[in-house]
Design a protein around this motif. Structure first.
Motif, PDB file in Angstrom:
ATOM      1  N   LEU A 104       0.832  -1.207   0.000  1.00 36.94           N
ATOM      2  CA  LEU A 104       0.000   0.000   0.000  1.00 36.94           C
ATOM      3  C   LEU A 104       0.865   1.255   0.000  1.00 36.94           C
ATOM      4  O   LEU A 104       0.552   2.231  -0.695  1.00 36.94           O
ATOM      5  CB  LEU A 104      -0.951  -0.009   1.203  1.00 36.94           C
ATOM      6  CG  LEU A 104      -2.029  -1.101   1.167  1.00 36.94           C
ATOM      7  CD1 LEU A 104      -2.799  -1.132   2.489  1.00 36.94           C
ATOM      8  CD2 LEU A 104      -2.963  -0.911  -0.010  1.00 36.94           C
ATOM      9  N   ALA A 105       1.970   1.232   0.743  1.00 30.70           N
ATOM     10  CA  ALA A 105       2.885   2.378   0.765  1.00 30.70           C
ATOM     11  C   ALA A 105       3.552   2.576  -0.595  1.00 30.70           C
ATOM     12  O   ALA A 105       3.719   3.713  -1.050  1.00 30.70           O
ATOM     13  CB  ALA A 105       3.939   2.193   1.851  1.00 30.70           C
ATOM     14  N   LEU A 106       3.935   1.472  -1.245  1.00 30.95           N
ATOM     15  CA  LEU A 106       4.529   1.573  -2.581  1.00 30.95           C
ATOM     16  C   LEU A 106       3.538   2.169  -3.577  1.00 30.95           C
ATOM     17  O   LEU A 106       3.899   3.020  -4.395  1.00 30.95           O
ATOM     18  CB  LEU A 106       4.983   0.198  -3.081  1.00 30.95           C
ATOM     19  CG  LEU A 106       6.208  -0.411  -2.434  1.00 30.95           C
ATOM     20  CD1 LEU A 106       6.417  -1.843  -2.922  1.00 30.95           C
ATOM     21  CD2 LEU A 106       7.437   0.428  -2.711  1.00 30.95           C
ATOM     22  N   LEU A 107       2.297   1.706  -3.510  1.00 32.93           N
ATOM     23  CA  LEU A 107       1.270   2.230  -4.409  1.00 32.93           C
ATOM     24  C   LEU A 107       1.017   3.705  -4.142  1.00 32.93           C
ATOM     25  O   LEU A 107       0.893   4.504  -5.065  1.00 32.93           O
ATOM     26  CB  LEU A 107      -0.027   1.427  -4.269  1.00 32.93           C
ATOM     27  CG  LEU A 107      -0.008   0.015  -4.837  1.00 32.93           C
ATOM     28  CD1 LEU A 107      -1.246  -0.753  -4.410  1.00 32.93           C
ATOM     29  CD2 LEU A 107       0.122   0.040  -6.348  1.00 32.93           C
ATOM     30  N   ASP A 111       1.496   7.424  -6.355  1.00 28.83           N
ATOM     31  CA  ASP A 111       0.262   8.202  -6.531  1.00 28.83           C
ATOM     32  C   ASP A 111      -0.953   7.355  -6.907  1.00 28.83           C
ATOM     33  O   ASP A 111      -1.746   7.719  -7.770  1.00 28.83           O
ATOM     34  CB  ASP A 111       0.460   9.314  -7.566  1.00 28.83           C
ATOM     35  CG  ASP A 111       1.496  10.322  -7.117  1.00 28.83           C
ATOM     36  OD1 ASP A 111       1.551  10.617  -5.901  1.00 28.83           O
ATOM     37  OD2 ASP A 111       2.261  10.802  -7.971  1.00 28.83           O
ATOM     38  N   PHE A 112      -1.094   6.201  -6.258  1.00 24.55           N
ATOM     39  CA  PHE A 112      -2.257   5.351  -6.478  1.00 24.55           C
ATOM     40  C   PHE A 112      -2.771   4.901  -5.123  1.00 24.55           C
ATOM     41  O   PHE A 112      -2.012   4.411  -4.285  1.00 24.55           O
ATOM     42  CB  PHE A 112      -1.880   4.127  -7.327  1.00 24.55           C
ATOM     43  CG  PHE A 112      -3.058   3.305  -7.745  1.00 24.55           C
ATOM     44  CD1 PHE A 112      -3.853   3.700  -8.803  1.00 24.55           C
ATOM     45  CD2 PHE A 112      -3.371   2.134  -7.071  1.00 24.55           C
ATOM     46  CE1 PHE A 112      -4.947   2.938  -9.192  1.00 24.55           C
ATOM     47  CE2 PHE A 112      -4.462   1.368  -7.450  1.00 24.55           C
ATOM     48  CZ  PHE A 112      -5.250   1.765  -8.519  1.00 24.55           C
ATOM     49  N   ARG A 113      -4.042   5.077  -4.869  1.00 21.60           N
ATOM     50  CA  ARG A 113      -4.646   4.725  -3.588  1.00 21.60           C
ATOM     51  C   ARG A 113      -5.455   3.437  -3.732  1.00 21.60           C
ATOM     52  O   ARG A 113      -6.178   3.241  -4.701  1.00 21.60           O
ATOM     53  CB  ARG A 113      -5.585   5.831  -3.101  1.00 21.60           C
ATOM     54  CG  ARG A 113      -4.954   7.203  -3.015  1.00 21.60           C
ATOM     55  CD  ARG A 113      -4.229   7.416  -1.716  1.00 21.60           C
ATOM     56  NE  ARG A 113      -3.710   8.755  -1.532  1.00 21.60           N
ATOM     57  CZ  ARG A 113      -2.642   9.253  -2.125  1.00 21.60           C
ATOM     58  NH1 ARG A 113      -1.998   8.548  -3.011  1.00 21.60           N
ATOM     59  NH2 ARG A 113      -2.212  10.478  -1.861  1.00 21.60           N
ATOM     60  N   LEU A 114      -5.293   2.578  -2.730  1.00 22.56           N
ATOM     61  CA  LEU A 114      -5.998   1.313  -2.695  1.00 22.56           C
ATOM     62  C   LEU A 114      -6.222   0.984  -1.225  1.00 22.56           C
ATOM     63  O   LEU A 114      -5.355   1.245  -0.391  1.00 22.56           O
ATOM     64  CB  LEU A 114      -5.123   0.234  -3.352  1.00 22.56           C
ATOM     65  CG  LEU A 114      -5.750  -1.085  -3.745  1.00 22.56           C
ATOM     66  CD1 LEU A 114      -6.745  -0.883  -4.885  1.00 22.56           C
ATOM     67  CD2 LEU A 114      -4.674  -2.061  -4.195  1.00 22.56           C
ATOM     68  N   VAL A 138      -3.264  -1.345 -11.535  1.00 19.06           N
ATOM     69  CA  VAL A 138      -2.707  -1.626 -10.212  1.00 19.06           C
ATOM     70  C   VAL A 138      -1.294  -2.190 -10.356  1.00 19.06           C
ATOM     71  O   VAL A 138      -0.366  -1.743  -9.673  1.00 19.06           O
ATOM     72  CB  VAL A 138      -3.606  -2.609  -9.424  1.00 19.06           C
ATOM     73  CG1 VAL A 138      -2.964  -2.989  -8.098  1.00 19.06           C
ATOM     74  CG2 VAL A 138      -4.988  -2.014  -9.204  1.00 19.06           C
ATOM     75  N   LEU A 139      -1.124  -3.151 -11.256  1.00 25.56           N
ATOM     76  CA  LEU A 139       0.198  -3.737 -11.459  1.00 25.56           C
ATOM     77  C   LEU A 139       1.188  -2.702 -11.976  1.00 25.56           C
ATOM     78  O   LEU A 139       2.337  -2.655 -11.542  1.00 25.56           O
ATOM     79  CB  LEU A 139       0.125  -4.932 -12.413  1.00 25.56           C
ATOM     80  CG  LEU A 139       1.434  -5.684 -12.618  1.00 25.56           C
ATOM     81  CD1 LEU A 139       1.946  -6.258 -11.305  1.00 25.56           C
ATOM     82  CD2 LEU A 139       1.260  -6.784 -13.651  1.00 25.56           C
ATOM     83  N   ARG A 140       0.740  -1.849 -12.879  1.00 19.50           N
ATOM     84  CA  ARG A 140       1.617  -0.812 -13.432  1.00 19.50           C
ATOM     85  C   ARG A 140       2.104   0.142 -12.332  1.00 19.50           C
ATOM     86  O   ARG A 140       3.295   0.428 -12.228  1.00 19.50           O
ATOM     87  CB  ARG A 140       0.876  -0.021 -14.510  1.00 19.50           C
ATOM     88  CG  ARG A 140       1.751   0.958 -15.258  1.00 19.50           C
ATOM     89  CD  ARG A 140       0.994   1.644 -16.387  1.00 19.50           C
ATOM     90  NE  ARG A 140       0.393   0.749 -17.339  1.00 19.50           N
ATOM     91  CZ  ARG A 140       1.046   0.156 -18.347  1.00 19.50           C
ATOM     92  NH1 ARG A 140       2.322   0.363 -18.498  1.00 19.50           N
ATOM     93  NH2 ARG A 140       0.415  -0.629 -19.179  1.00 19.50           N
ATOM     94  N   ARG A 144       5.910   0.568 -10.679  1.00 19.30           N
ATOM     95  CA  ARG A 144       6.510   1.903 -10.547  1.00 19.30           C
ATOM     96  C   ARG A 144       6.966   2.136  -9.102  1.00 19.30           C
ATOM     97  O   ARG A 144       8.052   2.657  -8.853  1.00 19.30           O
ATOM     98  CB  ARG A 144       5.514   2.978 -10.961  1.00 19.30           C
ATOM     99  CG  ARG A 144       6.131   4.382 -10.956  1.00 19.30           C
ATOM    100  CD  ARG A 144       5.148   5.453 -11.361  1.00 19.30           C
ATOM    101  NE  ARG A 144       4.640   5.197 -12.694  1.00 19.30           N
ATOM    102  CZ  ARG A 144       3.529   5.733 -13.185  1.00 19.30           C
ATOM    103  NH1 ARG A 144       2.796   6.543 -12.451  1.00 19.30           N
ATOM    104  NH2 ARG A 144       3.130   5.457 -14.408  1.00 19.30           N
ATOM    105  N   GLY A 145       6.137   1.736  -8.142  1.00 15.57           N
ATOM    106  CA  GLY A 145       6.490   1.891  -6.727  1.00 15.57           C
ATOM    107  C   GLY A 145       7.708   1.061  -6.348  1.00 15.57           C
ATOM    108  O   GLY A 145       8.589   1.527  -5.615  1.00 15.57           O
TER     109      GLY A 145
END
Length: 155
Positions: A104-107, A111-114, A138-140, A144-145
């Motif tokens: 979740l921190a990597l996402l 700049d992606f929230r989940l 999500v995978l992309r 990136r993260g």
């Protein structure tokens, strides 16, 4: 997102040269040539571009797990013949020794929230009532993260 996109992203994150990629494949007893690796990493429009199969990418992902964490009980895992984003996400979670909060921190760093509930649905069995297929987006963002964390100078 193709298997080749995943392979390119991981090569960049791991900062692996061609011989390093071949060595990762070899950890799972998969023999590939420098020419194959170069063709998989080419731009999609290139004449020498070649698609990497699900089974070969699964072998590479298993190799990354072995390289980073070691073989579990000395056993080389069997590569899946069919991959989906959920399996790729799970293998990367194992390879980089990530917990749900880490993912979740990597996402979020990309700049992606989940939510934690949405993430846990990706790791459930496909026949579970709360299973959810991982989407390409999500995978992309996850790749990136990972790149930002494990190769921070490249961000």
């Amino acid at each position: 997102m193709t298997n080749n996109d995943v392979l390119r992203s991981l090569r960049y994150t791991l900062n692996a040269p061609n011989h390093g990629m071949i060595a990762i494949f070899a950890l799972t007893h998969v023999t590939v040539t420098k020419e194959q690796v170069m063709a998989w990493l080419e731009a999609d429009e290139s004449e020498s571009f070649a698609l990497i199969s699900d089974e070969l990418l699964a072998g590479f992902l298993n190799g990354v797990i072995i390289q980073r964490r070691g073989a579990k009980d000395g056993v080389i895992p069997q590569a899946e013949t069919k991959l989906n984003y959920n399996i790729i996400l799970r293998k990367l979670k194992i390879a980089f020794d990530l917990k749900d909060d880490d993912i979740l921190a990597l996402l979020e760093g990309a700049d992606f929230r989940l939510s934690k509930h949405e993430l846990s649905a990706f790791f459930r069995r496909p026949d579970h009532k709360h299973y959810r297929a991982c989407q390409e987006q999500v995978l992309r963002y996850f790749l990136r993260g990972i790149s930002q964390k494990f190769r921070p100078a490249a961000s």
